[in-house]
Design a protein around this motif. Structure first.
Motif, PDB file in Angstrom:
ATOM      1  N   VAL A 216     -25.547  -5.871  12.256  1.00  0.00           N
ATOM      2  CA  VAL A 216     -25.594  -6.385  10.886  1.00  0.00           C
ATOM      3  C   VAL A 216     -24.649  -5.533  10.050  1.00  0.00           C
ATOM      4  O   VAL A 216     -24.653  -4.302  10.152  1.00  0.00           O
ATOM      5  CB  VAL A 216     -27.024  -6.320  10.323  1.00  0.00           C
ATOM      6  CG1 VAL A 216     -27.036  -6.684   8.850  1.00  0.00           C
ATOM      7  CG2 VAL A 216     -27.953  -7.236  11.111  1.00  0.00           C
ATOM      8  N   LEU A 217     -23.823  -6.164   9.221  1.00  0.00           N
ATOM      9  CA  LEU A 217     -22.893  -5.439   8.360  1.00  0.00           C
ATOM     10  C   LEU A 217     -23.424  -5.425   6.929  1.00  0.00           C
ATOM     11  O   LEU A 217     -23.688  -6.479   6.350  1.00  0.00           O
ATOM     12  CB  LEU A 217     -21.512  -6.095   8.398  1.00  0.00           C
ATOM     13  CG  LEU A 217     -20.451  -5.524   7.449  1.00  0.00           C
ATOM     14  CD1 LEU A 217     -20.194  -4.046   7.718  1.00  0.00           C
ATOM     15  CD2 LEU A 217     -19.139  -6.317   7.566  1.00  0.00           C
TER      16      LEU A 217
ATOM     17  N   ARG B   1     -34.415 -13.457   7.439  1.00  0.00           N
ATOM     18  CA  ARG B   1     -35.136 -12.499   8.289  1.00  0.00           C
ATOM     19  C   ARG B   1     -35.031 -12.904   9.757  1.00  0.00           C
ATOM     20  O   ARG B   1     -34.797 -12.065  10.640  1.00  0.00           O
ATOM     21  CB  ARG B   1     -36.600 -12.429   7.859  1.00  0.00           C
ATOM     22  CG  ARG B   1     -37.424 -11.430   8.666  1.00  0.00           C
ATOM     23  CD  ARG B   1     -38.855 -11.348   8.140  1.00  0.00           C
ATOM     24  NE  ARG B   1     -39.609 -10.362   8.864  1.00  0.00           N
ATOM     25  CZ  ARG B   1     -40.226 -10.575  10.020  1.00  0.00           C
ATOM     26  NH1 ARG B   1     -40.154 -11.779  10.593  1.00  0.00           N
ATOM     27  NH2 ARG B   1     -40.904  -9.611  10.625  1.00  0.00           N
ATOM     28  N   GLU B   2     -35.187 -14.200  10.013  1.00  0.00           N
ATOM     29  CA  GLU B   2     -35.068 -14.693  11.391  1.00  0.00           C
ATOM     30  C   GLU B   2     -33.670 -14.461  11.936  1.00  0.00           C
ATOM     31  O   GLU B   2     -33.488 -14.089  13.099  1.00  0.00           O
ATOM     32  CB  GLU B   2     -35.414 -16.192  11.442  1.00  0.00           C
ATOM     33  CG  GLU B   2     -36.900 -16.485  11.328  1.00  0.00           C
ATOM     34  CD  GLU B   2     -37.700 -15.821  12.434  1.00  0.00           C
ATOM     35  OE1 GLU B   2     -37.337 -16.005  13.618  1.00  0.00           O
ATOM     36  OE2 GLU B   2     -38.657 -15.095  12.128  1.00  0.00           O
ATOM     37  N   ARG B   3     -32.675 -14.667  11.098  1.00  0.00           N
ATOM     38  CA  ARG B   3     -31.292 -14.443  11.545  1.00  0.00           C
ATOM     39  C   ARG B   3     -31.073 -12.984  11.919  1.00  0.00           C
ATOM     40  O   ARG B   3     -30.414 -12.667  12.912  1.00  0.00           O
ATOM     41  CB  ARG B   3     -30.320 -14.857  10.438  1.00  0.00           C
ATOM     42  CG  ARG B   3     -30.256 -16.353  10.189  1.00  0.00           C
ATOM     43  CD  ARG B   3     -29.338 -16.693   9.032  1.00  0.00           C
ATOM     44  NE  ARG B   3     -27.955 -16.316   9.295  1.00  0.00           N
ATOM     45  CZ  ARG B   3     -26.953 -16.520   8.448  1.00  0.00           C
ATOM     46  NH1 ARG B   3     -27.202 -17.107   7.286  1.00  0.00           N
ATOM     47  NH2 ARG B   3     -25.734 -16.157   8.753  1.00  0.00           N
ATOM     48  N   VAL B   4     -31.628 -12.083  11.109  1.00  0.00           N
ATOM     49  CA  VAL B   4     -31.484 -10.646  11.398  1.00  0.00           C
ATOM     50  C   VAL B   4     -32.162 -10.284  12.708  1.00  0.00           C
ATOM     51  O   VAL B   4     -31.613  -9.527  13.526  1.00  0.00           O
ATOM     52  CB  VAL B   4     -32.071  -9.812  10.232  1.00  0.00           C
ATOM     53  CG1 VAL B   4     -32.190  -8.344  10.633  1.00  0.00           C
ATOM     54  CG2 VAL B   4     -31.202  -9.945   8.996  1.00  0.00           C
TER      55      VAL B   4
ATOM     56  N   LYS C 240     -17.579  -7.408  14.286  1.00  0.00           N
ATOM     57  CA  LYS C 240     -17.971  -8.809  14.459  1.00  0.00           C
ATOM     58  C   LYS C 240     -19.469  -8.915  14.187  1.00  0.00           C
ATOM     59  O   LYS C 240     -20.257  -8.143  14.733  1.00  0.00           O
ATOM     60  CB  LYS C 240     -17.649  -9.298  15.865  1.00  0.00           C
ATOM     61  CG  LYS C 240     -16.151  -9.370  16.149  1.00  0.00           C
ATOM     62  CD  LYS C 240     -15.879  -9.931  17.526  1.00  0.00           C
ATOM     63  CE  LYS C 240     -14.373 -10.036  17.783  1.00  0.00           C
ATOM     64  NZ  LYS C 240     -14.068 -10.608  19.122  1.00  0.00           N
ATOM     65  N   THR C 241     -19.834  -9.864  13.350  1.00  0.00           N
ATOM     66  CA  THR C 241     -21.236  -9.972  12.959  1.00  0.00           C
ATOM     67  C   THR C 241     -21.624 -11.414  12.669  1.00  0.00           C
ATOM     68  O   THR C 241     -20.777 -12.243  12.303  1.00  0.00           O
ATOM     69  CB  THR C 241     -21.518  -9.100  11.711  1.00  0.00           C
ATOM     70  OG1 THR C 241     -22.905  -9.171  11.398  1.00  0.00           O
ATOM     71  CG2 THR C 241     -20.718  -9.591  10.504  1.00  0.00           C
ATOM     72  N   GLU C 242     -22.892 -11.689  12.840  1.00  0.00           N
ATOM     73  CA  GLU C 242     -23.451 -12.987  12.446  1.00  0.00           C
ATOM     74  C   GLU C 242     -24.183 -12.884  11.107  1.00  0.00           C
ATOM     75  O   GLU C 242     -24.514 -13.894  10.500  1.00  0.00           O
ATOM     76  CB  GLU C 242     -24.428 -13.473  13.515  1.00  0.00           C
ATOM     77  CG  GLU C 242     -23.781 -13.804  14.846  1.00  0.00           C
ATOM     78  CD  GLU C 242     -24.787 -14.167  15.908  1.00  0.00           C
ATOM     79  OE1 GLU C 242     -24.634 -15.252  16.514  1.00  0.00           O
ATOM     80  OE2 GLU C 242     -25.726 -13.390  16.144  1.00  0.00           O
ATOM     81  N   VAL C 243     -24.452 -11.638  10.669  1.00  0.00           N
ATOM     82  CA  VAL C 243     -25.201 -11.419   9.429  1.00  0.00           C
ATOM     83  C   VAL C 243     -24.469 -10.386   8.578  1.00  0.00           C
ATOM     84  O   VAL C 243     -24.313  -9.234   8.984  1.00  0.00           O
ATOM     85  CB  VAL C 243     -26.634 -10.930   9.711  1.00  0.00           C
ATOM     86  CG1 VAL C 243     -27.396 -10.782   8.398  1.00  0.00           C
ATOM     87  CG2 VAL C 243     -27.361 -11.879  10.654  1.00  0.00           C
ATOM     88  N   PHE C 244     -24.021 -10.811   7.401  1.00  0.00           N
ATOM     89  CA  PHE C 244     -23.290  -9.929   6.488  1.00  0.00           C
ATOM     90  C   PHE C 244     -23.986  -9.912   5.137  1.00  0.00           C
ATOM     91  O   PHE C 244     -24.246 -10.964   4.550  1.00  0.00           O
ATOM     92  CB  PHE C 244     -21.852 -10.421   6.334  1.00  0.00           C
ATOM     93  CG  PHE C 244     -21.081  -9.743   5.233  1.00  0.00           C
ATOM     94  CD1 PHE C 244     -20.947  -8.367   5.211  1.00  0.00           C
ATOM     95  CD2 PHE C 244     -20.486 -10.486   4.220  1.00  0.00           C
ATOM     96  CE1 PHE C 244     -20.236  -7.733   4.191  1.00  0.00           C
ATOM     97  CE2 PHE C 244     -19.774  -9.864   3.201  1.00  0.00           C
ATOM     98  CZ  PHE C 244     -19.646  -8.481   3.194  1.00  0.00           C
TER      99      PHE C 244
END
Length: 309
Positions: A74-75, A64-67, A156-160
């Motif tokens: 977000v992908l 949740r924090e990452r999102v 490009k994403t940090e959250v998949f």
């Protein structure tokens, strides 16, 4: 109860199983009856790495924090119940989102009305739906790079979140056994009794299978079905231990009966594939169903009701 915790299962036959414990020591456990319920591997965080409720709660909080902290979209890949509900929650919260449903689109196998209802929700949230598959092509420094196969769009994403269906069955330990596996690695079984099928064409008299690792139709791959399958197999073993015949009537909840929530204020209820309710109060119905499932259902056998008798 002889409770044995193992690091991994090495091999299994009809009378014993060979295990490796946390200290990498091998041991053999003999049995009268066995149940294969080793599940499938899913991507984190849909199925996390934690082995306790507290650990799982921490994992979810970390994701949740990452999102909330990411500055990139977000992908979400996949548009079954999990993918649709996850994407709906993100969209309602205003999180930048790329939603790739795969070539089958939203809610494969569901009614056209249900698909249109979900599609209109995402239209209102200005979320574009990409009916195509994704592939990872690279990335660095915590940023992953994906390509949508049809349009060529680079994301490009940090959250998949991969919600593309069912994972790889955990059946490697059965490859050299006499247990028959289907083409995808699921355990073949008699659909009436859940007895494991053997490579010689016969049924095992004392080994059963249940859960995601079991070969079964896609519409049965839901947590609610796995719950009833576990109860059913437990009753089957009790029957054999008492010298009774096996039950050949598995009684799960009706197919295509579910609640889909779309954020905090929308959703619909399906019974036997027909939409019977929809609107703002559906998420509350889902919370009530979940509460009943977790709190009430375990008490039903003590109250004299048992669907798997």
């Amino acid at each position: 109860v002889n409770f044995k915790v193992c690091k991994r299962i090495l091999r299994m036959d009809q009378k014993s199983i060979k295990l490796e414990d946390a200290e990498r020591k091998e041991c053999e456990v003999r049995f009268d009856f066995a149940v294969i319920c080793s599940g499938c591997d899913y991507t984190n965080p849909i199925k996390g790495n934690a082995s306790s409720l507290e650990g799982r709660v921490r994992e979810v909080a970390e994701w949740r924090e990452r999102v909330l902290k990411t500055k990139l979209p977000v992908l979400v890949a996949g548009a079954g119940h999990v993918g649709v509900e996850l994407a709906a929650d993100l969209a309602e919260s205003g999180i930048p989102l790329v939603f790739a449903t795969g070539s089958s689109g939203l809610l494969k196998g569901h009614s056209q009305w249900q698909k249109r209802y979900c599609s209109s929700f995402f239209d209102l949230k200005n979320v574009k739906i990409y009916e195509e598959r994704v592939e990872e092509i690279g990335g660095s420094n915590g940023v992953r790079e994906f390509k949508l196969k049809k349009s060529g769009l680079i994301v490009k994403t940090e959250v998949f979140f991969s919600c593309t269906g069912f994972g790889v069955p955990n059946t490697k330990f059965l490859e050299d056994s006499d247990v028959l596996l289907d083409a995808k690695g699921h355990v073949a079984n008699d659909e009436e009794t859940f007895q494991v099928k053997l490579k010689d064409g016969s049924l095992s008299k004392n080994v059963f299978v249940c859960g995601d690792v079991r070969e079964k139709k896609a519409s049965w791959r839901m947590a609610s079905f796995a719950h009833f399958e576990g109860e059913f197999v437990g009753r089957q073993i009790l029957r054999l231990a008492r010298g009774a015949k096996l039950n050949k009537k598995f009684s799960p909840i009706p197919e295509k009966s579910f609640v889909v929530s779309l954020g905090r204020n929308d959703g619909f209820v399906s019974v036997l594939g027909r939409t019977v309710l929809w609107g703002r109060f559906i998420p509350w119905i889902k919370k009530l169903v979940e509460w009943g499932w977790l709190v009430v259902t375990p008490c039903l056998p003590a109250m004299g009701w048992d669907a798997q008798k």
